[in-house]
Design a protein around this motif. Sequence first.
Motif, PDB file in Angstrom:
ATOM      1  N   TYR A 165       0.809  -1.146  -0.034  1.00 19.83           N
ATOM      2  CA  TYR A 165       0.123  -0.026   0.094  1.00 19.83           C
ATOM      3  C   TYR A 165       0.940   1.120   0.121  1.00 19.83           C
ATOM      4  CZ  TYR A 165       0.905   0.345   4.946  1.00 19.83           C
ATOM      5  OH  TYR A 165       1.463   0.567   6.469  1.00 19.83           O
ATOM      6  N   ILE A 166       0.165   2.289  -0.642  1.00 19.99           N
ATOM      7  CA  ILE A 166       0.884   3.639  -0.404  1.00 19.99           C
ATOM      8  C   ILE A 166      -0.108   4.587   0.322  1.00 19.99           C
ATOM      9  CG2 ILE A 166       1.598   5.607  -1.753  1.00 19.99           C
ATOM     10  CD1 ILE A 166       2.453   3.690  -4.030  1.00 19.99           C
ATOM     11  N   TRP A 167       0.172   5.161   1.425  1.00 21.46           N
ATOM     12  CA  TRP A 167      -0.883   6.001   2.090  1.00 21.46           C
ATOM     13  C   TRP A 167      -0.388   7.505   2.172  1.00 21.46           C
ATOM     14  CZ3 TRP A 167      -1.421   4.444   7.989  1.00 21.46           C
ATOM     15  CH2 TRP A 167      -2.181   5.313   8.555  1.00 21.46           C
ATOM     16  N   THR A 168      -0.962   8.315   1.628  1.00 18.45           N
ATOM     17  CA  THR A 168      -0.595   9.785   1.592  1.00 18.45           C
ATOM     18  C   THR A 168      -1.459  10.598   2.343  1.00 18.45           C
ATOM     19  OG1 THR A 168       0.595   9.578  -0.520  1.00 18.45           O
ATOM     20  CG2 THR A 168       0.115  11.804   0.207  1.00 18.45           C
ATOM     21  N   SER A 169      -0.942  11.500   3.127  1.00 18.08           N
ATOM     22  CA  SER A 169      -1.933  12.425   3.665  1.00 18.08           C
ATOM     23  C   SER A 169      -1.967  13.762   3.496  1.00 18.08           C
ATOM     24  CB  SER A 169      -1.632  12.276   5.474  1.00 18.08           C
ATOM     25  OG  SER A 169      -1.852  11.116   5.925  1.00 18.08           O
ATOM     26  N   PHE A 170      -3.055  14.454   3.251  1.00 22.11           N
ATOM     27  CA  PHE A 170      -3.316  15.775   2.882  1.00 22.11           C
ATOM     28  C   PHE A 170      -4.205  16.373   3.902  1.00 22.11           C
ATOM     29  CE2 PHE A 170      -3.185  13.021  -0.904  1.00 22.11           C
ATOM     30  CZ  PHE A 170      -2.126  13.523  -1.773  1.00 22.11           C
ATOM     31  N   GLU A 171      -3.793  17.793   4.070  1.00 23.07           N
ATOM     32  CA  GLU A 171      -4.695  18.791   4.846  1.00 23.07           C
ATOM     33  C   GLU A 171      -5.982  18.734   4.252  1.00 23.07           C
ATOM     34  OE1 GLU A 171      -4.595  23.472   6.555  1.00 23.07           O
ATOM     35  OE2 GLU A 171      -3.004  22.701   5.019  1.00 23.07           O
ATOM     36  N   GLY A 172      -6.930  18.597   5.210  1.00 21.03           N
ATOM     37  CA  GLY A 172      -8.454  18.487   4.824  1.00 21.03           C
ATOM     38  C   GLY A 172      -8.980  19.965   4.861  1.00 21.03           C
ATOM     39  N   VAL A 173     -10.311  20.039   4.595  1.00 21.48           N
ATOM     40  CA  VAL A 173     -10.968  21.276   4.421  1.00 21.48           C
ATOM     41  C   VAL A 173     -11.163  21.973   5.653  1.00 21.48           C
ATOM     42  CG1 VAL A 173     -13.287  22.011   3.833  1.00 21.48           C
ATOM     43  CG2 VAL A 173     -12.352  20.298   2.299  1.00 21.48           C
ATOM     44  N   TYR A 174     -11.364  21.282   6.739  1.00 19.58           N
ATOM     45  CA  TYR A 174     -11.709  21.876   8.159  1.00 19.58           C
ATOM     46  C   TYR A 174     -10.274  22.128   8.824  1.00 19.58           C
ATOM     47  CZ  TYR A 174     -16.679  20.243   7.448  1.00 19.58           C
ATOM     48  OH  TYR A 174     -17.807  19.761   6.752  1.00 19.58           O
ATOM     49  N   PRO A 175     -10.435  22.990   9.836  1.00 22.19           N
ATOM     50  CA  PRO A 175      -9.224  23.263  10.569  1.00 22.19           C
ATOM     51  C   PRO A 175      -8.961  21.828  11.403  1.00 22.19           C
ATOM     52  CG  PRO A 175     -10.670  25.035  11.172  1.00 22.19           C
ATOM     53  CD  PRO A 175     -11.420  23.917  10.171  1.00 22.19           C
ATOM     54  N   HIS A 176      -7.607  21.655  11.446  1.00 18.41           N
ATOM     55  CA  HIS A 176      -7.061  20.294  12.186  1.00 18.41           C
ATOM     56  C   HIS A 176      -7.780  19.141  11.606  1.00 18.41           C
ATOM     57  CE1 HIS A 176      -5.334  23.326  14.682  1.00 18.41           C
ATOM     58  NE2 HIS A 176      -6.608  23.858  15.191  1.00 18.41           N
ATOM     59  N   SER A 177      -7.891  19.041  10.263  1.00 17.81           N
ATOM     60  CA  SER A 177      -8.585  17.863   9.417  1.00 17.81           C
ATOM     61  C   SER A 177      -7.640  17.319   8.554  1.00 17.81           C
ATOM     62  CB  SER A 177      -9.652  18.102   9.047  1.00 17.81           C
ATOM     63  OG  SER A 177      -9.510  19.118   7.880  1.00 17.81           O
ATOM     64  N   ILE A 178      -7.725  16.004   8.304  1.00 16.22           N
ATOM     65  CA  ILE A 178      -6.645  15.471   7.359  1.00 16.22           C
ATOM     66  C   ILE A 178      -7.315  14.588   6.318  1.00 16.22           C
ATOM     67  CG2 ILE A 178      -6.368  13.466   8.840  1.00 16.22           C
ATOM     68  CD1 ILE A 178      -3.582  15.079   6.935  1.00 16.22           C
ATOM     69  N   GLU A 179      -6.923  14.246   5.059  1.00 16.44           N
ATOM     70  CA  GLU A 179      -7.508  13.339   4.197  1.00 16.44           C
ATOM     71  C   GLU A 179      -6.511  12.193   4.030  1.00 16.44           C
ATOM     72  OE1 GLU A 179      -9.285  15.135   0.954  1.00 16.44           O
ATOM     73  OE2 GLU A 179     -10.794  16.368   2.119  1.00 16.44           O
ATOM     74  N   HIS A 180      -6.772  11.183   4.180  1.00 19.22           N
ATOM     75  CA  HIS A 180      -5.681   9.897   4.089  1.00 19.22           C
ATOM     76  C   HIS A 180      -6.093   9.324   2.734  1.00 19.22           C
ATOM     77  CE1 HIS A 180      -4.494  10.263   8.106  1.00 19.22           C
ATOM     78  NE2 HIS A 180      -5.792  10.267   8.539  1.00 19.22           N
ATOM     79  N   GLU A 181      -5.383   9.573   1.575  1.00 21.34           N
ATOM     80  CA  GLU A 181      -5.382   8.634   0.367  1.00 21.34           C
ATOM     81  C   GLU A 181      -4.939   7.361   0.380  1.00 21.34           C
ATOM     82  OE1 GLU A 181      -3.808   9.754  -3.662  1.00 21.34           O
ATOM     83  OE2 GLU A 181      -5.904  11.063  -3.405  1.00 21.34           O
ATOM     84  N   LEU A 182      -5.385   6.442   0.545  1.00 20.55           N
ATOM     85  CA  LEU A 182      -4.763   5.199   0.563  1.00 20.55           C
ATOM     86  C   LEU A 182      -4.844   4.057  -0.873  1.00 20.55           C
ATOM     87  CD1 LEU A 182      -6.372   5.347   3.530  1.00 20.55           C
ATOM     88  CD2 LEU A 182      -4.588   3.595   3.940  1.00 20.55           C
ATOM     89  N   THR A 183      -3.904   3.706  -1.573  1.00 20.64           N
ATOM     90  CA  THR A 183      -3.861   2.680  -2.483  1.00 20.64           C
ATOM     91  C   THR A 183      -3.423   1.405  -2.078  1.00 20.64           C
ATOM     92  OG1 THR A 183      -3.518   4.613  -4.070  1.00 20.64           O
ATOM     93  CG2 THR A 183      -3.243   2.364  -4.993  1.00 20.64           C
TER      94      THR A 183
END
Length: 252
Positions: A165-183
């Motif tokens: 797997y490859i797991w990349t984390s990006f800053e989310g829309v809300y304050p102190h939020s995160i989006e984890h994109e996993l392949t």
Amino acid sequence: MNYQAFAFLYDSLMEDAPYERWIDYLRLQLNQRQFDGLSVLDVGCGTGELLVRLQKEGAETVGVDLSLEMLSVAKEKCEQAGFSPPLFHQSMTDLEGLGSFDVVTIFCDSLNYLETEVEVCRTFEGVHRHLQEGGFFLFDVHSLNKIQEGFIGQTFAEDGEDLAYIWTSFEGVYPHSIEHELTFFVREESSGYYERVLELHKQRTFSIKQYHDWLIKAGFCDISVYADFTVATPTDQSERIFFTARKKMRGK
């Protein structure tokens, strides 16, 4: 993808998760070596790892999760361990009709999947309704530091024979939020070929004060806050924040 394959992904990703440390933390907070006869509702029970451990400790367990696939896996896993706890398909923001419990847990940062203040407050209110007077509510969340410094802009990867797997984390829309994109690349046993699976997970955390204030608003008292599976006071460098609260007794 069928639930057996999904479970393989989840349990493989979580195989190093410190489940026993959550049990030890619960034991410490309740001041009990065993959980004989203790009724426990595990919210966000996932594939049932904590349910199995709690049952082995003597607890009477009930699980609830938003994912039918997870509940299917939890059912099979618990049956293999020799018991069949009630399992409910519900969102933690809309807990209804589950019974009354001595303890409610939301561990493994499951609460961080709620993205708004309203959702967190509704969850706290639902937990409060399902606790007996004097009952305990325990949960953990990512710290602000973990979101900002530990995840945002980070990439994690693993290359195994049957799963990569490859797991990349990006800053989310809300304050102190995160989006984890996993392949994920999952090896199919029958063909030997790899199937590509994409997952997007969104998480958000809030300050300790916000969680504390929302617990008070929901009717909880005796709130304790600790860091990283210990009884230490959280610092700016803490990664996982633990809360223990109690439902007020009538007339107190």
